[in-house]
Design an enzyme around this catalytic site. Structure first.
Site, PDB file in Angstrom:
ATOM      1  N   ASP A  41      41.183  23.704  42.327  1.00  0.00           N
ATOM      2  CA  ASP A  41      42.093  22.951  41.387  1.00  0.00           C
ATOM      3  C   ASP A  41      42.817  21.605  41.866  1.00  0.00           C
ATOM      4  OD1 ASP A  41      40.982  23.633  38.491  1.00  0.00           O
ATOM      5  OD2 ASP A  41      42.844  25.033  38.656  1.00  0.00           O
ATOM      6  N   ARG A  68      56.599  29.238  36.712  1.00  0.00           N
ATOM      7  CA  ARG A  68      56.797  28.033  36.457  1.00  0.00           C
ATOM      8  C   ARG A  68      57.341  26.435  36.240  1.00  0.00           C
ATOM      9  NH1 ARG A  68      52.292  28.369  39.125  1.00  0.00           N
ATOM     10  NH2 ARG A  68      50.471  28.293  38.169  1.00  0.00           N
ATOM     11  N   ASP A  81      50.141  26.395  31.651  1.00  0.00           N
ATOM     12  CA  ASP A  81      51.070  25.919  32.080  1.00  0.00           C
ATOM     13  C   ASP A  81      51.293  24.841  31.761  1.00  0.00           C
ATOM     14  OD1 ASP A  81      51.285  28.722  33.912  1.00  0.00           O
ATOM     15  OD2 ASP A  81      49.336  27.942  34.597  1.00  0.00           O
ATOM     16  N   SER A 108      39.431  32.359  38.814  1.00  0.00           N
ATOM     17  CA  SER A 108      40.970  31.468  38.200  1.00  0.00           C
ATOM     18  C   SER A 108      41.984  32.583  38.834  1.00  0.00           C
ATOM     19  CB  SER A 108      40.585  30.455  36.889  1.00  0.00           C
ATOM     20  OG  SER A 108      42.894  30.174  36.910  1.00  0.00           O
TER      21      SER A 108
END
Length: 406
Positions: A18, A98, A127, A179
């Site tokens: 990404d 995060r 996220d 992923s």
């Protein structure tokens, strides 16, 4: 703010698919802004190798690597351990990292005079919420760019096509295009064959598991370890004092070698859909287990039961991106108070994916062997009759009333 006015962007950069694609995409679609790539080091180890060269080659002006391992462990993981927070059996690996990364992105963006912060989270996932709530807390009013909510790319295959067309180097292929998210605490696997819950994960396939081995490949002899805790926090491994992040590293090694901490779950995302994932959390699984063993000895019944109830709320709060909140501060204060006597040592036996208790000791143990013994003791059994009569009085009253209505 109009796209043409955005001159400098701070990008949450991992070097994965990404964020590798995002750099040239931003250049093309935001009037060639300066891109400052920021990688939060949360213990992903060799994933940081070659990151600077890659970021610069794909168009970033520089790479900033922020060491966030101990901050994540001390500020988020240990309070969560004390509370026993689990989200539907998930030990919150991605969610732990995060808020710390989001805070650092905000700090760097303000220091660099950036016009916007960009992240690579999809519009389907959790996220995006976690990053953006942290940014709102530490850089209120900052423009946030989420390409997955803007661009025409609709799949990871589309991203690979884009990367190939723009000469962006990738470490993955279409066949290994899971992923993944990795940090000191865990590694997640999503996508490809895992999207069908009827498919068995390929645990024995070479290269699938990265933090350990399948229990089928674990040693035939058990491994014994001893963990020491002070006020609920881990302080030693096999008698050697060390900081918590180093203990987790040690536990990852020994736990991974024994096939510990592999789970396959379908979880409920914040966005409202179910998602299937395989998680490797060897050290974290051992640490949670050991902490629970010590709590059994040292925490009174009412506090332990209330903490177990609050653990669900605490896990929801972390999972849903609400770490920077008054609720977190209040619940963390409770967890710290509840753990003030969670001090001692826990011995465990690790064997082919299993964690087996092998003895727990504490100077604050509430366990009274003489009192609970089936042998001779000073306990007066006759006192139980009066207690049961009082405890059962409401039941008796209800029964008498019901009988009178017959």
């Amino acid at each position: 703010m109009e796209k043409k006015d955005i001159k400098k962007i701070v990008l949450a950069y991992s070097g994965g698919l990404d964020t590798s694609v995002i750099i040239p995409w931003l250049k093309e679609n935001y009037n060639d802004p300066e891109i400052i790539a920021v990688a939060g080091n949360v213990g992903q180890a060799d994933e940081l190798d070659g990151l600077e060269e890659k970021a610069l080659k794909t168009g970033a002006s520089k790479l900033i690597v922020a060491d966030l391992v101990d901050e994540m462990v001390e500020d988020v993981i240990i309070p969560s351990l004390k509370m026993g927070a689990k989200y539907e059996k998930y030990l919150l690996g991605t969610a732990f990292a995060r808020p710390i990364i989001g805070k650092k992105l905000a700090e760097i963006a303000l220091a660099e005079g950036a016009d916007a912060i960009c992240h690579g989270a999809t519009g389907k996932g959790n996220d995006q919420v976690r990053f953006e709530l942290a940014i709102k807390r530490w850089a209120p009013g900052m423009k946030i760019i989420a390409p997955w909510r803007e661009w025409e790319l609709r799949s990871r295959d589309d991203e690979i096509d884009y990367a190939e067309a723009h000469n962006v180097p990738l470490k993955i292929s279409r066949e290994t295009n899971y992923s993944k998210d990795k940090n000191l605490w865990h590694l997640s696997h999503e996508g490809l064959d895992l999207e069908d819950p009827s498919n068995e994960p390929q645990y024995e396939k070479e290269g699938f598991l990265e933090m350990g081995v399948s229990p089928l490949k674990a040693p035939d002899e058990p491994t014994y370890i001893t963990l020491g805790f002070e006020a609920g926090a881990p302080v030693s491994f096999n008698g050697e004092k060390m900081k918590a992040s180093k203990i987790i590293e040690k536990l990852n090694e020994v736990g991974g070698a024994n096939g510990i901490g592999i789970i396959d779950i379908v979880e409920n995302r914040l966005i409202g859909m179910k998602d299937r994932g395989v998680y490797e959390t060897p050290g974290g699984t051992i640490l949670y287990f050991a902490h629970e063993q010590l709590e059994m000895l040292t925490v009174d019944k009412e506090t332990q039961h209330l903490k177990q109830k609050l653990a669900v709320d605490y896990a929801d709060m972390i999972y849903n991106g609400k770490w920077f909140s008054p609720l977190q501060e209040a619940l963390t204060a409770f967890a710290n108070e509840a753990n003030k006597n969670v001090t001692g040592e826990v011995k465990l036996k690790l064997y082919k994916g299993n964690i087996i208790p092998a003895g727990t000791t504490s100077p604050y143990s509430l366990y009274d062997e003489e009192l609970v013994s089936f042998g001779e003791s000073d306990y007066d059994h006759a006192q139980a009759e009066g207690f049961i009569n009082i405890w059962g009085l409401p039941t008796l009253v209800q029964a008498v009333l019901a009988k009178s209505k017959e």
